[in-house]
Design a protein around this motif. Sequence first.
Motif, PDB file in Angstrom:
ATOM      1  N   ASP A  29      10.089   7.271  -2.503  1.00  0.00           N
ATOM      2  CA  ASP A  29       9.607   8.616  -2.801  1.00  0.00           C
ATOM      3  C   ASP A  29       8.409   8.560  -3.748  1.00  0.00           C
ATOM      4  O   ASP A  29       7.283   8.426  -3.306  1.00  0.00           O
ATOM      5  CB  ASP A  29      10.749   9.447  -3.389  1.00  0.00           C
ATOM      6  CG  ASP A  29      10.366  10.897  -3.610  1.00  0.00           C
ATOM      7  OD1 ASP A  29       9.371  11.350  -3.004  1.00  0.00           O
ATOM      8  OD2 ASP A  29      11.057  11.588  -4.386  1.00  0.00           O
ATOM      9  N   ARG A  30       8.655   8.605  -5.061  1.00  0.00           N
ATOM     10  CA  ARG A  30       7.565   8.719  -6.013  1.00  0.00           C
ATOM     11  C   ARG A  30       7.595   7.684  -7.137  1.00  0.00           C
ATOM     12  O   ARG A  30       6.822   7.798  -8.085  1.00  0.00           O
ATOM     13  CB  ARG A  30       7.560  10.123  -6.644  1.00  0.00           C
ATOM     14  CG  ARG A  30       7.303  11.247  -5.663  1.00  0.00           C
ATOM     15  CD  ARG A  30       7.342  12.610  -6.359  1.00  0.00           C
ATOM     16  NE  ARG A  30       7.122  13.695  -5.415  1.00  0.00           N
ATOM     17  CZ  ARG A  30       5.937  14.165  -5.070  1.00  0.00           C
ATOM     18  NH1 ARG A  30       4.846  13.619  -5.608  1.00  0.00           N
ATOM     19  NH2 ARG A  30       5.812  15.151  -4.216  1.00  0.00           N
TER      20      ARG A  30
ATOM     21  N   GLU B 277       4.607   9.039  -9.691  1.00  0.00           N
ATOM     22  CA  GLU B 277       3.561   9.922  -9.177  1.00  0.00           C
ATOM     23  C   GLU B 277       3.807  11.339  -9.679  1.00  0.00           C
ATOM     24  O   GLU B 277       4.946  11.824  -9.656  1.00  0.00           O
ATOM     25  CB  GLU B 277       3.566   9.904  -7.655  1.00  0.00           C
ATOM     26  CG  GLU B 277       2.517  10.813  -7.031  1.00  0.00           C
ATOM     27  CD  GLU B 277       2.648  10.883  -5.524  1.00  0.00           C
ATOM     28  OE1 GLU B 277       1.898  11.674  -4.910  1.00  0.00           O
ATOM     29  OE2 GLU B 277       3.508  10.174  -4.973  1.00  0.00           O
TER      30      GLU B 277
ATOM     31  N   HIS C 289      -0.940   9.198 -11.871  1.00  0.00           N
ATOM     32  CA  HIS C 289       0.327   8.480 -11.909  1.00  0.00           C
ATOM     33  C   HIS C 289       0.569   8.072 -13.365  1.00  0.00           C
ATOM     34  O   HIS C 289      -0.374   7.692 -14.063  1.00  0.00           O
ATOM     35  CB  HIS C 289       0.290   7.237 -11.026  1.00  0.00           C
ATOM     36  CG  HIS C 289       0.314   7.540  -9.562  1.00  0.00           C
ATOM     37  ND1 HIS C 289      -0.618   8.334  -8.932  1.00  0.00           N
ATOM     38  CD2 HIS C 289       1.166   7.132  -8.577  1.00  0.00           C
ATOM     39  CE1 HIS C 289      -0.345   8.391  -7.634  1.00  0.00           C
ATOM     40  NE2 HIS C 289       0.724   7.679  -7.396  1.00  0.00           N
TER      41      HIS C 289
ATOM     42  N   ASP D  74       0.873  -1.168   0.000  1.00  0.00           N
ATOM     43  CA  ASP D  74       0.000   0.000   0.000  1.00  0.00           C
ATOM     44  C   ASP D  74       0.907   1.213   0.000  1.00  0.00           C
ATOM     45  O   ASP D  74       1.636   1.457   0.979  1.00  0.00           O
ATOM     46  CB  ASP D  74      -0.906   0.004   1.228  1.00  0.00           C
ATOM     47  CG  ASP D  74      -2.020  -1.032   1.136  1.00  0.00           C
ATOM     48  OD1 ASP D  74      -2.086  -1.734   0.113  1.00  0.00           O
ATOM     49  OD2 ASP D  74      -2.808  -1.133   2.087  1.00  0.00           O
ATOM     50  N   LEU D  75       0.879   1.978  -1.092  1.00  0.00           N
ATOM     51  CA  LEU D  75       1.754   3.123  -1.271  1.00  0.00           C
ATOM     52  C   LEU D  75       0.915   4.390  -1.402  1.00  0.00           C
ATOM     53  O   LEU D  75      -0.312   4.346  -1.352  1.00  0.00           O
ATOM     54  CB  LEU D  75       2.634   2.924  -2.517  1.00  0.00           C
ATOM     55  CG  LEU D  75       3.457   1.636  -2.543  1.00  0.00           C
ATOM     56  CD1 LEU D  75       4.075   1.421  -3.919  1.00  0.00           C
ATOM     57  CD2 LEU D  75       4.535   1.672  -1.470  1.00  0.00           C
ATOM     58  N   ARG D  76       1.572   5.499  -1.590  1.00  0.00           N
ATOM     59  CA  ARG D  76       0.857   6.764  -1.723  1.00  0.00           C
ATOM     60  C   ARG D  76       0.061   6.770  -3.032  1.00  0.00           C
ATOM     61  O   ARG D  76       0.622   6.874  -4.121  1.00  0.00           O
ATOM     62  CB  ARG D  76       1.871   7.914  -1.699  1.00  0.00           C
ATOM     63  CG  ARG D  76       1.252   9.305  -1.760  1.00  0.00           C
ATOM     64  CD  ARG D  76       2.278  10.348  -1.425  1.00  0.00           C
ATOM     65  NE  ARG D  76       3.522  10.165  -2.164  1.00  0.00           N
ATOM     66  CZ  ARG D  76       4.651  10.810  -1.888  1.00  0.00           C
ATOM     67  NH1 ARG D  76       4.710  11.636  -0.864  1.00  0.00           N
ATOM     68  NH2 ARG D  76       5.730  10.609  -2.626  1.00  0.00           N
ATOM     69  N   GLY D  77      -1.240   6.601  -2.916  1.00  0.00           N
ATOM     70  CA  GLY D  77      -2.104   6.607  -4.088  1.00  0.00           C
ATOM     71  C   GLY D  77      -2.138   5.313  -4.862  1.00  0.00           C
ATOM     72  O   GLY D  77      -2.794   5.241  -5.910  1.00  0.00           O
TER      73      GLY D  77
ATOM     74  N   GLY E   1       0.004  14.916  -7.531  1.00  0.00           N
ATOM     75  CA  GLY E   1      -0.700  13.731  -7.078  1.00  0.00           C
ATOM     76  C   GLY E   1      -1.979  13.434  -7.814  1.00  0.00           C
ATOM     77  O   GLY E   1      -2.715  12.507  -7.456  1.00  0.00           O
TER      78      GLY E   1
END
Length: 301
Positions: free
Chosen positions: A88-89, A169, A176, A54-57, A173
């Motif tokens: 990070d992204r 990302e 992606h 589970d990551l950012r977005g 935000g």
Amino acid sequence: MEQVQGAARAEASGADAVPAFPEPLVFGRRPRLLSRPGPLPQVRRPDTEIDGADLRGLVVRATSIRGDAHRYFGTPRQDAMGLWHDGDRTLLACVADGLGSKERSHVGAATACEVAPDRLPGLSSPTELGTAARSFIENIAREINERAARESVTPDQLSTTFLAAVVEESPDGSRHRAHIMRVGDCGAWHLYKGEWAPCFAEADGDEADGGEAVATSTTRALPRDFEQVEVVTVDLYPGDMLLLSTDGLDRPMLLVPQVRKQLAEWWSRPDPPSLPEFFWQMSFQAKTYDDDRTAVCIWRV
């Protein structure tokens, strides 16, 4: 004492009430091979890998399952997969399918996924994507060649197809962006509102309706065909899902409409599946489709 015995009986009764885990779904006629491990392969590789994040977005579920034919004959899983995040992204996901005719192809598939994070180029803009992707794939092919030399076998014995997606990302935000590159016949699919769209052009409607799949890329493999790189970019917005798969899933996706429909129903639900549920979903059976099966699903949430 009676209270203790009563609690024990209640506990036993509760355990008996737990339903048995359901058998995998069967599409069409039941295959003759049972979906269970047979003899242990002489080459020790796990029957199955499962992973997720589970990551950012993003929500990621991934599994690589030994095919029922390999289980029956006691031969190793030739598929491989890999997940990596830079903290990070950027997310890197990859799948690989060792060619069935090559005895050591599982080594090539595993090597490609293992070294991919260390060979990841910067993908700062779409205009640089083609060059960066070719450099990335060429470096992986070089690693496979070096692995073959260390094992005193020809590079051809480590032949594997390979697909990787670099998911970045955006700074705000809102979306992606997935840069997808492959050599061979691994598949990539975009799922939105219950409808599948192939990311690469060859998976056209005629194939999906049950026609013969176009075999233009089926013989391409690393390390030999490192220059035969296909590249595509897909934007992922909330509600989208990106599927990366080896042909053990890609072919039934193309040729068995019930498989596409059921996977779309499962994977369009508001909440992505748990890891055990995802493994069960991927364990479906369909007659003649008994190859290794590997998938990475990336939900944009």
